[in-house]
Scaffold this motif. Structure first.
Motif, mmCIF file in Angstrom:
data_model
loop_
_atom_site.group_PDB
_atom_site.id
_atom_site.type_symbol
_atom_site.label_atom_id
_atom_site.label_comp_id
_atom_site.label_asym_id
_atom_site.label_seq_id
_atom_site.Cartn_x
_atom_site.Cartn_y
_atom_site.Cartn_z
ATOM 1 N N PHE A 17 76.066 -8.518 19.938
ATOM 2 C CA PHE A 17 75.788 -9.879 20.402
ATOM 3 C C PHE A 17 74.731 -10.576 19.550
ATOM 4 C CE2 PHE A 17 73.674 -13.006 23.157
ATOM 5 C CZ PHE A 17 74.767 -13.792 23.474
ATOM 6 N N ASP A 18 73.640 -9.890 19.250
ATOM 7 C CA ASP A 18 72.556 -10.513 18.488
ATOM 8 C C ASP A 18 73.013 -10.927 17.092
ATOM 9 O OD1 ASP A 18 70.795 -10.288 20.615
ATOM 10 O OD2 ASP A 18 69.968 -8.383 19.926
ATOM 11 N N SER A 19 73.783 -10.063 16.408
ATOM 12 C CA SER A 19 74.234 -10.438 15.064
ATOM 13 C C SER A 19 75.292 -11.540 15.135
ATOM 14 C CB SER A 19 74.746 -9.222 14.276
ATOM 15 O OG SER A 19 75.909 -8.675 14.836
ATOM 16 N N PHE A 20 76.089 -11.585 16.218
ATOM 17 C CA PHE A 20 77.059 -12.664 16.417
ATOM 18 C C PHE A 20 76.331 -14.006 16.548
ATOM 19 C CE2 PHE A 20 79.608 -15.312 19.340
ATOM 20 C CZ PHE A 20 80.787 -15.407 18.607
ATOM 21 N N ILE A 21 75.315 -14.053 17.390
ATOM 22 C CA ILE A 21 74.547 -15.280 17.599
ATOM 23 C C ILE A 21 73.802 -15.662 16.318
ATOM 24 C CG2 ILE A 21 72.635 -16.335 18.899
ATOM 25 C CD1 ILE A 21 75.351 -16.058 20.418
ATOM 26 N N GLN A 22 73.252 -14.693 15.621
ATOM 27 C CA GLN A 22 72.548 -14.973 14.370
ATOM 28 C C GLN A 22 73.500 -15.591 13.343
ATOM 29 O OE1 GLN A 22 70.825 -11.530 12.505
ATOM 30 N NE2 GLN A 22 69.496 -12.763 11.213
ATOM 31 N N THR A 23 74.734 -15.123 13.290
ATOM 32 C CA THR A 23 75.734 -15.695 12.387
ATOM 33 C C THR A 23 76.021 -17.141 12.759
ATOM 34 O OG1 THR A 23 76.732 -13.533 11.966
ATOM 35 C CG2 THR A 23 78.103 -15.452 11.543
ATOM 36 N N LEU A 24 76.178 -17.416 14.055
ATOM 37 C CA LEU A 24 76.413 -18.794 14.502
ATOM 38 C C LEU A 24 75.217 -19.692 14.228
ATOM 39 C CD1 LEU A 24 78.224 -18.195 17.918
ATOM 40 C CD2 LEU A 24 79.247 -18.637 15.674
ATOM 41 N N GLU A 25 74.017 -19.128 14.295
ATOM 42 C CA GLU A 25 72.784 -19.886 14.039
ATOM 43 C C GLU A 25 72.742 -20.420 12.611
ATOM 44 O OE1 GLU A 25 69.843 -20.801 15.592
ATOM 45 O OE2 GLU A 25 70.420 -20.091 17.566
ATOM 46 N N ASN A 26 73.495 -19.818 11.691
ATOM 47 C CA ASN A 26 73.536 -20.317 10.319
ATOM 48 C C ASN A 26 74.173 -21.697 10.247
ATOM 49 O OD1 ASN A 26 72.337 -18.083 9.032
ATOM 50 N ND2 ASN A 26 74.262 -16.973 9.129
ATOM 51 N N LEU A 27 74.988 -22.036 11.231
ATOM 52 C CA LEU A 27 75.674 -23.320 11.249
ATOM 53 C C LEU A 27 75.003 -24.342 12.155
ATOM 54 C CD1 LEU A 27 79.305 -21.948 11.492
ATOM 55 C CD2 LEU A 27 78.136 -22.807 9.458
ATOM 56 N N LYS A 28 74.516 -23.872 13.311
ATOM 57 C CA LYS A 28 73.961 -24.801 14.293
ATOM 58 C C LYS A 28 73.066 -24.033 15.260
ATOM 59 C CE LYS A 28 75.260 -28.040 17.778
ATOM 60 N NZ LYS A 28 75.812 -29.242 18.049
ATOM 61 N N ASP A 29 72.053 -24.694 15.758
ATOM 62 C CA ASP A 29 71.171 -24.096 16.756
ATOM 63 C C ASP A 29 71.972 -23.765 18.008
ATOM 64 O OD1 ASP A 29 68.945 -23.256 18.200
ATOM 65 O OD2 ASP A 29 68.457 -25.296 18.824
ATOM 66 N N THR A 30 71.933 -22.518 18.431
ATOM 67 C CA THR A 30 72.708 -22.101 19.602
ATOM 68 C C THR A 30 71.930 -22.245 20.900
ATOM 69 O OG1 THR A 30 72.025 -19.802 19.343
ATOM 70 C CG2 THR A 30 74.088 -20.469 18.263
ATOM 71 N N GLY A 31 70.638 -22.460 20.823
ATOM 72 C CA GLY A 31 69.850 -22.704 22.023
ATOM 73 C C GLY A 31 69.674 -21.492 22.916
ATOM 74 N N ASN A 32 69.599 -20.292 22.348
ATOM 75 C CA ASN A 32 69.354 -19.068 23.111
ATOM 76 C C ASN A 32 70.372 -18.876 24.241
ATOM 77 O OD1 ASN A 32 68.029 -16.704 23.721
ATOM 78 N ND2 ASN A 32 66.496 -17.702 25.007
ATOM 79 N N PRO A 33 71.650 -18.684 23.907
ATOM 80 C CA PRO A 33 72.693 -18.584 24.931
ATOM 81 C C PRO A 33 72.610 -17.301 25.761
ATOM 82 C CG PRO A 33 73.579 -18.032 22.795
ATOM 83 C CD PRO A 33 72.170 -18.491 22.567
ATOM 84 N N ASP A 34 73.111 -17.389 26.967
ATOM 85 C CA ASP A 34 73.153 -16.259 27.883
ATOM 86 C C ASP A 34 74.331 -15.348 27.518
ATOM 87 O OD1 ASP A 34 72.435 -14.902 30.464
ATOM 88 O OD2 ASP A 34 74.485 -15.542 30.948
ATOM 89 N N LYS A 35 74.059 -14.065 27.343
ATOM 90 C CA LYS A 35 75.081 -13.107 26.916
ATOM 91 C C LYS A 35 76.250 -13.057 27.895
ATOM 92 C CE LYS A 35 75.499 -8.298 25.440
ATOM 93 N NZ LYS A 35 74.732 -7.053 25.229
#
Length: 75
Positions: A17-35
């Motif tokens: 999950f953390d690396s998935f969100i980090q990958t998405l963060e490269n494009l746009k701020d994800t705002g600390n989503p709930d798993k």
């Protein structure tokens, strides 16, 4: 760097999950989503699309791909 392309599953999403969100963060701020919410949304979208991930040998997600099946009404 060696990597593989794999269908995204709930197990991979849960474990990486953390690396998935980090990958998405490269494009746009994800705002600390709930798993749990992300897993719920992923399950909901599986009926009309397929997600794939590029993963390093250690499982870290470094990219995502989404395919969408779009039925055409004219054929």
């Amino acid at each position: 760097m060696k990597y593989s392309i794999n269908p995204l599953t709930t197990e991979i999403l849960d474990q990486q999950f953390d690396s998935f969100i980090q990958t998405l963060e490269n494009l746009k701020d994800t705002g600390n989503p709930d798993k749990d919410r992300i897993l719920e949304l992923f399950r909901y979208t599986q009926h009309d699309s397929q997600y794939f991930v590029a993963q390093k040998d250690n499982g870290e997600i470094i990219g995502t791909i989404k395919t969408i099946i779009e039925p055409k009404l004219i054929r």
